[in-house]
Scaffold this motif. Sequence first.
Motif, PDB file in Angstrom:
ATOM      1  N   VAL A   1       0.856  -1.173   0.000  1.00 21.76           N
ATOM      2  CA  VAL A   1       0.000   0.000   0.000  1.00 21.76           C
ATOM      3  C   VAL A   1       0.898   1.231   0.000  1.00 21.76           C
ATOM      4  N   PHE A   2       0.608   2.149  -0.880  1.00 24.80           N
ATOM      5  CA  PHE A   2       1.395   3.376  -1.013  1.00 24.80           C
ATOM      6  C   PHE A   2       0.639   4.517  -0.342  1.00 24.80           C
ATOM      7  N   ARG A   3       1.286   5.174   0.603  1.00 24.90           N
ATOM      8  CA  ARG A   3       0.644   6.315   1.259  1.00 24.90           C
ATOM      9  C   ARG A   3       0.540   7.478   0.288  1.00 24.90           C
ATOM     10  N   PRO A   4      -0.626   8.094   0.186  1.00 25.94           N
ATOM     11  CA  PRO A   4      -0.760   9.245  -0.716  1.00 25.94           C
ATOM     12  C   PRO A   4       0.175  10.373  -0.287  1.00 25.94           C
ATOM     13  N   ARG A   5       0.681  11.084  -1.268  1.00 25.80           N
ATOM     14  CA  ARG A   5       1.556  12.214  -0.999  1.00 25.80           C
ATOM     15  C   ARG A   5       1.339  13.262  -2.077  1.00 25.80           C
ATOM     16  N   ARG A   6       1.775  14.467  -1.797  1.00 23.73           N
ATOM     17  CA  ARG A   6       1.690  15.539  -2.774  1.00 23.73           C
ATOM     18  C   ARG A   6       2.740  15.326  -3.856  1.00 23.73           C
ATOM     19  N   LEU A   7       2.390  15.588  -5.099  1.00 21.26           N
ATOM     20  CA  LEU A   7       3.342  15.424  -6.189  1.00 21.26           C
ATOM     21  C   LEU A   7       4.456  16.458  -6.060  1.00 21.26           C
ATOM     22  N   GLU A   8       5.655  16.064  -6.456  1.00 20.80           N
ATOM     23  CA  GLU A   8       6.771  16.991  -6.491  1.00 20.80           C
ATOM     24  C   GLU A   8       6.653  17.851  -7.740  1.00 20.80           C
ATOM     25  N   ALA A   9       7.459  18.891  -7.836  1.00 19.18           N
ATOM     26  CA  ALA A   9       7.344  19.883  -8.907  1.00 19.18           C
ATOM     27  C   ALA A   9       7.408  19.246 -10.296  1.00 19.18           C
ATOM     28  N   GLU A  10       8.385  18.387 -10.522  1.00 14.90           N
ATOM     29  CA  GLU A  10       8.550  17.776 -11.842  1.00 14.90           C
ATOM     30  C   GLU A  10       7.420  16.801 -12.146  1.00 14.90           C
ATOM     31  N   GLU A  11       6.990  16.063 -11.143  1.00 16.39           N
ATOM     32  CA  GLU A  11       5.879  15.129 -11.324  1.00 16.39           C
ATOM     33  C   GLU A  11       4.591  15.869 -11.663  1.00 16.39           C
TER      34      GLU A  11
END
Length: 172
Positions: free
Chosen positions: A1-11
């Motif tokens: 399971v992957f914890r949701p996170r904010r995308l980085e600038a490049e992503e």
Amino acid sequence: VFRPRRLEAEELRDAMLQTSGELNRAVGGIPVRAEMNLEAALQPRMVMGTFAEAWQPSPLPEQRHRRSLYALRIRGLRDPFQEVFNAPALDISCEGREVSTVTPQVFALFNSRITFDRALALAARLLRETESDEAATDEAATDEATIERAFQLAYGRDARAEEAAACLAHWR
């Protein structure tokens, strides 16, 4: 399971280009000059005794819409759009990135020319993909198909009934 996170600038940049259908997935090659905030790009800098623009994006969309991995980085010239989303500093080494969720990020997404251009490209993609669909013969069915396609592209899922109704009202 992957914890949701904010995308980085490049992503975030790559995701916006992918969703709008503009991402150039070519592998390898020389660095490209991606689009940048005009206020930062047009700051004068001294070049060989004369003043020149600090940044000139690559002329063709196919060039400047490559993955962020291939974007040219110049020390001392940071893209404000990416900087607000914690892009790494170009003048120092760092083993980890700062991660923040702050109000200027919202305003960067609302007021950025880059975001505006991606929104127009997404709308053009939606119209192009749903108008060519023979199954949708009337305008209402075409509008519903457009909203469903938008949710598939942006979220990877179907719209819930209340989301679809709100989006249809806004679309019309």
